[in-house]
Motif scaffolding. Structure first.
Motif, PDB file in Angstrom:
ATOM      1  N   LEU A 128       0.820  -1.219   0.000  1.00 18.97           N
ATOM      2  CA  LEU A 128       0.000   0.000   0.000  1.00 18.97           C
ATOM      3  C   LEU A 128       0.853   1.268   0.000  1.00 18.97           C
ATOM      4  O   LEU A 128       0.475   2.266  -0.607  1.00 18.97           O
ATOM      5  N   ILE A 129       1.996   1.225   0.661  1.00 21.79           N
ATOM      6  CA  ILE A 129       2.818   2.449   0.686  1.00 21.79           C
ATOM      7  C   ILE A 129       4.017   2.356  -0.259  1.00 21.79           C
ATOM      8  O   ILE A 129       4.838   3.269  -0.316  1.00 21.79           O
ATOM      9  N   GLY A 130       4.121   1.221  -0.977  1.00 20.68           N
ATOM     10  CA  GLY A 130       5.192   1.098  -1.979  1.00 20.68           C
ATOM     11  C   GLY A 130       6.581   0.899  -1.387  1.00 20.68           C
ATOM     12  O   GLY A 130       7.577   1.310  -1.980  1.00 20.68           O
ATOM     13  N   ARG A 131       6.659   0.236  -0.222  1.00 17.72           N
ATOM     14  CA  ARG A 131       7.975  -0.002   0.398  1.00 17.72           C
ATOM     15  C   ARG A 131       8.121  -1.478   0.783  1.00 17.72           C
ATOM     16  O   ARG A 131       7.145  -2.124   1.153  1.00 17.72           O
ATOM     17  N   PRO A 132       9.345  -2.008   0.717  1.00 19.95           N
ATOM     18  CA  PRO A 132       9.535  -3.410   1.113  1.00 19.95           C
ATOM     19  C   PRO A 132       9.315  -3.607   2.615  1.00 19.95           C
ATOM     20  O   PRO A 132       9.465  -2.654   3.397  1.00 19.95           O
ATOM     21  N   VAL A 133       8.994  -4.843   3.008  1.00 17.71           N
ATOM     22  CA  VAL A 133       8.722  -5.153   4.423  1.00 17.71           C
ATOM     23  C   VAL A 133       9.913  -4.782   5.299  1.00 17.71           C
ATOM     24  O   VAL A 133       9.740  -4.321   6.427  1.00 17.71           O
ATOM     25  N   THR A 134      11.128  -4.968   4.788  1.00 19.52           N
ATOM     26  CA  THR A 134      12.319  -4.591   5.587  1.00 19.52           C
ATOM     27  C   THR A 134      12.206  -3.155   6.087  1.00 19.52           C
ATOM     28  O   THR A 134      12.622  -2.861   7.207  1.00 19.52           O
ATOM     29  N   LEU A 136       9.586  -1.605   6.884  1.00 15.52           N
ATOM     30  CA  LEU A 136       8.604  -1.528   7.976  1.00 15.52           C
ATOM     31  C   LEU A 136       9.187  -2.085   9.271  1.00 15.52           C
ATOM     32  O   LEU A 136       8.588  -1.980  10.334  1.00 15.52           O
ATOM     33  N   LEU A 137      10.343  -2.741   9.155  1.00 15.51           N
ATOM     34  CA  LEU A 137      10.982  -3.361  10.332  1.00 15.51           C
ATOM     35  C   LEU A 137      12.202  -2.546  10.761  1.00 15.51           C
ATOM     36  O   LEU A 137      13.056  -3.038  11.504  1.00 15.51           O
ATOM     37  N   GLY A 138      12.294  -1.328  10.249  1.00 15.17           N
ATOM     38  CA  GLY A 138      13.393  -0.471  10.693  1.00 15.17           C
ATOM     39  C   GLY A 138      14.420  -0.192   9.614  1.00 15.17           C
ATOM     40  O   GLY A 138      15.362   0.554   9.839  1.00 15.17           O
ATOM     41  N   GLY A 139      14.240  -0.818   8.431  1.00 11.73           N
ATOM     42  CA  GLY A 139      15.171  -0.552   7.331  1.00 11.73           C
ATOM     43  C   GLY A 139      16.233  -1.631   7.207  1.00 11.73           C
ATOM     44  O   GLY A 139      16.484  -2.411   8.117  1.00 11.73           O
ATOM     45  N   LYS A 140      16.833  -1.629   6.019  1.00  9.70           N
ATOM     46  CA  LYS A 140      17.786  -2.689   5.676  1.00  9.70           C
ATOM     47  C   LYS A 140      19.114  -2.484   6.399  1.00  9.70           C
ATOM     48  O   LYS A 140      19.700  -1.409   6.297  1.00  9.70           O
ATOM     49  N   VAL A 141      19.571  -3.500   7.135  1.00  8.73           N
ATOM     50  CA  VAL A 141      20.931  -3.438   7.689  1.00  8.73           C
ATOM     51  C   VAL A 141      21.886  -4.322   6.882  1.00  8.73           C
ATOM     52  O   VAL A 141      23.092  -4.271   7.070  1.00  8.73           O
ATOM     53  N   ARG A 142      21.330  -5.155   6.003  1.00 13.68           N
ATOM     54  CA  ARG A 142      22.164  -5.949   5.086  1.00 13.68           C
ATOM     55  C   ARG A 142      21.338  -6.218   3.828  1.00 13.68           C
ATOM     56  O   ARG A 142      20.117  -6.376   3.906  1.00 13.68           O
ATOM     57  N   GLY A 143      22.011  -6.242   2.705  1.00  9.28           N
ATOM     58  CA  GLY A 143      21.308  -6.432   1.431  1.00  9.28           C
ATOM     59  C   GLY A 143      21.074  -7.892   1.114  1.00  9.28           C
ATOM     60  O   GLY A 143      20.205  -8.246   0.321  1.00  9.28           O
ATOM     61  N   GLU A 144      21.903  -8.755   1.724  1.00 11.80           N
ATOM     62  CA  GLU A 144      21.747 -10.201   1.507  1.00 11.80           C
ATOM     63  C   GLU A 144      21.718 -10.895   2.855  1.00 11.80           C
ATOM     64  O   GLU A 144      22.523 -10.564   3.732  1.00 11.80           O
ATOM     65  N   VAL A 145      20.816 -11.855   2.992  1.00 17.83           N
ATOM     66  CA  VAL A 145      20.737 -12.601   4.249  1.00 17.83           C
ATOM     67  C   VAL A 145      21.404 -13.954   4.038  1.00 17.83           C
ATOM     68  O   VAL A 145      20.998 -14.725   3.157  1.00 17.83           O
ATOM     69  N   MET A 340      11.382 -14.576   6.139  1.00 19.72           N
ATOM     70  CA  MET A 340      12.636 -14.692   6.901  1.00 19.72           C
ATOM     71  C   MET A 340      13.701 -13.746   6.340  1.00 19.72           C
ATOM     72  O   MET A 340      14.498 -13.167   7.083  1.00 19.72           O
ATOM     73  N   THR A 341      13.702 -13.592   5.033  1.00 23.02           N
ATOM     74  CA  THR A 341      14.730 -12.760   4.398  1.00 23.02           C
ATOM     75  C   THR A 341      14.503 -11.281   4.703  1.00 23.02           C
ATOM     76  O   THR A 341      15.461 -10.543   4.979  1.00 23.02           O
ATOM     77  N   HIS A 342      13.242 -10.841   4.673  1.00 21.97           N
ATOM     78  CA  HIS A 342      12.980  -9.438   5.053  1.00 21.97           C
ATOM     79  C   HIS A 342      13.360  -9.211   6.520  1.00 21.97           C
ATOM     80  O   HIS A 342      13.953  -8.183   6.861  1.00 21.97           O
ATOM     81  N   LEU A 343      13.000 -10.175   7.363  1.00 21.57           N
ATOM     82  CA  LEU A 343      13.337 -10.038   8.784  1.00 21.57           C
ATOM     83  C   LEU A 343      14.858 -10.005   8.958  1.00 21.57           C
ATOM     84  O   LEU A 343      15.410  -9.114   9.619  1.00 21.57           O
ATOM     85  N   ALA A 379      19.043 -12.326  -1.589  1.00 17.47           N
ATOM     86  CA  ALA A 379      19.007 -10.854  -1.653  1.00 17.47           C
ATOM     87  C   ALA A 379      17.657 -10.373  -1.135  1.00 17.47           C
ATOM     88  O   ALA A 379      16.615 -10.934  -1.486  1.00 17.47           O
ATOM     89  N   VAL A 380      17.672  -9.345  -0.303  1.00 17.12           N
ATOM     90  CA  VAL A 380      16.420  -8.805   0.232  1.00 17.12           C
ATOM     91  C   VAL A 380      15.708  -8.054  -0.892  1.00 17.12           C
ATOM     92  O   VAL A 380      16.280  -7.124  -1.468  1.00 17.12           O
ATOM     93  N   PRO A 381      14.467  -8.469  -1.219  1.00 10.14           N
ATOM     94  CA  PRO A 381      13.789  -7.809  -2.346  1.00 10.14           C
ATOM     95  C   PRO A 381      13.523  -6.329  -2.051  1.00 10.14           C
ATOM     96  O   PRO A 381      13.207  -5.966  -0.920  1.00 10.14           O
ATOM     97  N   ASP A 382      13.657  -5.500  -3.081  1.00  4.76           N
ATOM     98  CA  ASP A 382      13.354  -4.064  -2.924  1.00  4.76           C
ATOM     99  C   ASP A 382      11.927  -3.754  -3.353  1.00  4.76           C
ATOM    100  O   ASP A 382      11.476  -2.621  -3.240  1.00  4.76           O
ATOM    101  N   ARG A 383      11.225  -4.771  -3.873  1.00  5.10           N
ATOM    102  CA  ARG A 383       9.855  -4.533  -4.325  1.00  5.10           C
ATOM    103  C   ARG A 383       8.932  -4.301  -3.118  1.00  5.10           C
ATOM    104  O   ARG A 383       9.251  -4.718  -2.001  1.00  5.10           O
ATOM    105  N   PRO A 384       7.768  -3.674  -3.354  1.00  6.62           N
ATOM    106  CA  PRO A 384       6.854  -3.413  -2.234  1.00  6.62           C
ATOM    107  C   PRO A 384       6.393  -4.678  -1.518  1.00  6.62           C
ATOM    108  O   PRO A 384       6.238  -5.730  -2.150  1.00  6.62           O
ATOM    109  N   GLY A 385       6.169  -4.585  -0.230  1.00  7.04           N
ATOM    110  CA  GLY A 385       5.696  -5.732   0.556  1.00  7.04           C
ATOM    111  C   GLY A 385       6.764  -6.795   0.644  1.00  7.04           C
ATOM    112  O   GLY A 385       7.955  -6.507   0.745  1.00  7.04           O
ATOM    113  N   LEU A 386       6.328  -8.072   0.600  1.00  3.74           N
ATOM    114  CA  LEU A 386       7.306  -9.164   0.608  1.00  3.74           C
ATOM    115  C   LEU A 386       8.028  -9.280  -0.733  1.00  3.74           C
ATOM    116  O   LEU A 386       9.046  -9.947  -0.853  1.00  3.74           O
ATOM    117  N   GLY A 387       7.427  -8.682  -1.771  1.00  4.50           N
ATOM    118  CA  GLY A 387       8.067  -8.701  -3.091  1.00  4.50           C
ATOM    119  C   GLY A 387       7.923 -10.027  -3.804  1.00  4.50           C
ATOM    120  O   GLY A 387       8.777 -10.397  -4.611  1.00  4.50           O
TER     121      GLY A 387
END
Ligand code: GKR
Ligand code: MG
Length: 430
Positions: A128-134, A136-145, A340-343, A379-387
């Motif tokens: 709905l807001i056009g942002r990945p789940v990461t 919503l969890l405070g932002g990406k601290v790593r690009g790959e899990v 798990m990857t977004h988390l 790789a953590v998806p950059d698409r909106p939601g879970l992607g």
């Protein structure tokens, strides 16, 4: 931006997918693994996805909660918990029928039911807001899990006539019942996926044999951190001995023995950290589990810790107490891997490569494009939601599997006893 959507319908679809004969301290995996796919449907084809266990008791609770979610604002996850509680009450408790995740309690049951709906709400929020789940969890601290290779002792094929192999052809991994077999499995899995850490599921062969396997893995993979997880198959005494013998070989030893007290006794003399997904498994376990210093690493699992935000809270509590964080898995599909990857992408505390059963699903999934594992990471998806997007045909196929396969609960012990009637589940066994 359509930020004012509400849930029109919550749909719960049980699915089954072929699972190879993986051995553990409770027996052997059945030919079909069960999951439930959650869709929170809003208007204009907007759908939020979640994935959870598919055993009958859990499914009953999911189905009881689903109608109560009509009209839910996906941003109101407190409201979601209120609705789940209103349906379940305060004392609903269903046992672990999905595989070695410790004891149950009403609190854990509520959080387990909440989890896939929370994930689906976050998926909706992100879309709905056009942002990945990461984000919503405070932002990406790593690009790959990073994930670890998850090795199992296993049979070459299911002995019964009801095996699910028709869905993936011949099992490429074959039998692994000794150190050489496990090293060969590790080579194939690391070559295919590039994993840089290795976990061995133990509690299957006598402990000395599993120590031998760890030594063989160390010789074959001098630079890969190694872990061993016998799922509480050993006494305190055996655990102490194995811990001493594997000094310098393991980054952590996972659930060697049952119970917080037993783990604390082993932890006192162990040269490495003990990790768990069996003794600290819900918020109620934290005060005693941490005070007794029974574990040095918690294997967080959003499927029973109440979803992604609560699992992030758990990681924060672990940080406060100087406890490391890793991630646990059971047989799962791509929605869980995406969650798990977004988390993992948003958790500063994640100090180890996460577990995943993904390679054992041989590519079977419900998604149009499952997230690939490359160089041992997703790789953590950059698409909106879970992607990710659900493939309706695949969902229908896996639901058809569920209807046909006849399995309604995971029971590794009963399935093992079909081939070895003398087999008993004993924890500890050695
Ligand atoms: O899939 O057999 C299995 C595992 O043993 C699983 O059930 C455990 O929950 O992966 C798990 C673990 O780390 O204990
Ligand atoms: Mg474990």
């Amino acid at each position: 931006m359509r930020v004012r959507e509400t849930v029109r319908e919550a749909v719960v679809t049980p699915v089954a997918f072929p699972d190879p004969p993986l051995l553990n301290s409770a027996g052997v995996h059945q030919p079909w693994a069960l999951r439930a796919v959650i869709e929170l449907r809003c208007g204009d084809g907007l759908v939020g996805l979640g994935e959870t266990y598919g055993d009958s008791a859990h499914l009953r609770l999911l189905r009881a909660v689903a109608p109560a979610l009509t009209g839910l604002d996906p941003f109101d996850t407190h409201g979601l918990l209120r609705r789940v509680r209103a349906v379940l009450g305060d004392d609903t408790d269903t046992p672990d029928r999905h595989g070695l995740t410790g004891g149950s309690s009403p609190q854990k049951t509520t959080l387990r039911v909440l989890s896939p709906f929370e994930v689906a709400c976050l998926d909706l929020q992100g879309q709905l807001i056009g942002r990945p789940v990461t984000d919503l969890l405070g932002g990406k601290v790593r690009g790959e899990v990073p994930y670890s290779a998850y090795l199992f002792h296993k049979w070459a094929a299911h002995p019964g006539a009801d095996a699910g192999e028709e869905a993936y052809g011949e099992d490429p991994y074959g039998e692994a019942l000794d150190p050489d077999g496990i090293v060969a499995q590790a080579k194939r899995m690391t070559d295919t996926y590039g994993f840089r850490s290795i976990k061995l599921k133990g509690g299957v062969l006598p402990p000395d044999r599993e120590v031998e396997t760890i030594r063989a893995l160390r010789a074959a993979f001098p630079d890969h951190p190694l872990r061993l997880d016998p799922n509480a198959a050993w006494t305190v005494e055996t655990s102490r001995r194995v811990a001493a013998e594997t000094e310098g070989l393991l980054e952590y030893l996972e659930d060697p023995t049952p119970g917080i007290d037993g783990m604390a006794e082993v932890a006192r003399g162990a040269p490495m950290a003990l990790a768990t997904n069996m003794v600290v498994v819900s918020p109620d376990d934290i005060p005693r589990g941490f005070a007794e210093r029974s574990v040095g690493v918690v294997l967080a699992d959003h499927h029973y810790w109440g979803g992604l935000r609560r699992t992030a809270e758990l990681a924060g509590i672990c940080r406060t107490f100087g406890i490391g964080v890793s991630m646990h898995s059971n047989s799962h599909l791509g929605i869980s891997l995406a969650a798990m990857t977004h988390l993992g992408g948003a958790l500063p505390e994640l100090s180890y490569a996460a577990d995943t059963h993904t390679p054992w699903q041989y590519g079977v999934d419900v998604l149009t494009e499952p997230l690939p594992i490359t160089d041992g990471s997703v790789a953590v998806p950059d698409r909106p939601g879970l992607g990710i997007s659900l493939d309706p045909d695949a969902l229908a196929r896996l639901h058809e599997n569920y209807l046909r396969c006849g399995i309604r609960d995971r029971d590794d012990t009963a399935y093992m006893r079909r081939f070895d009637p003398s087999y008993r589940k004993r924890r500890p066994r050695w």
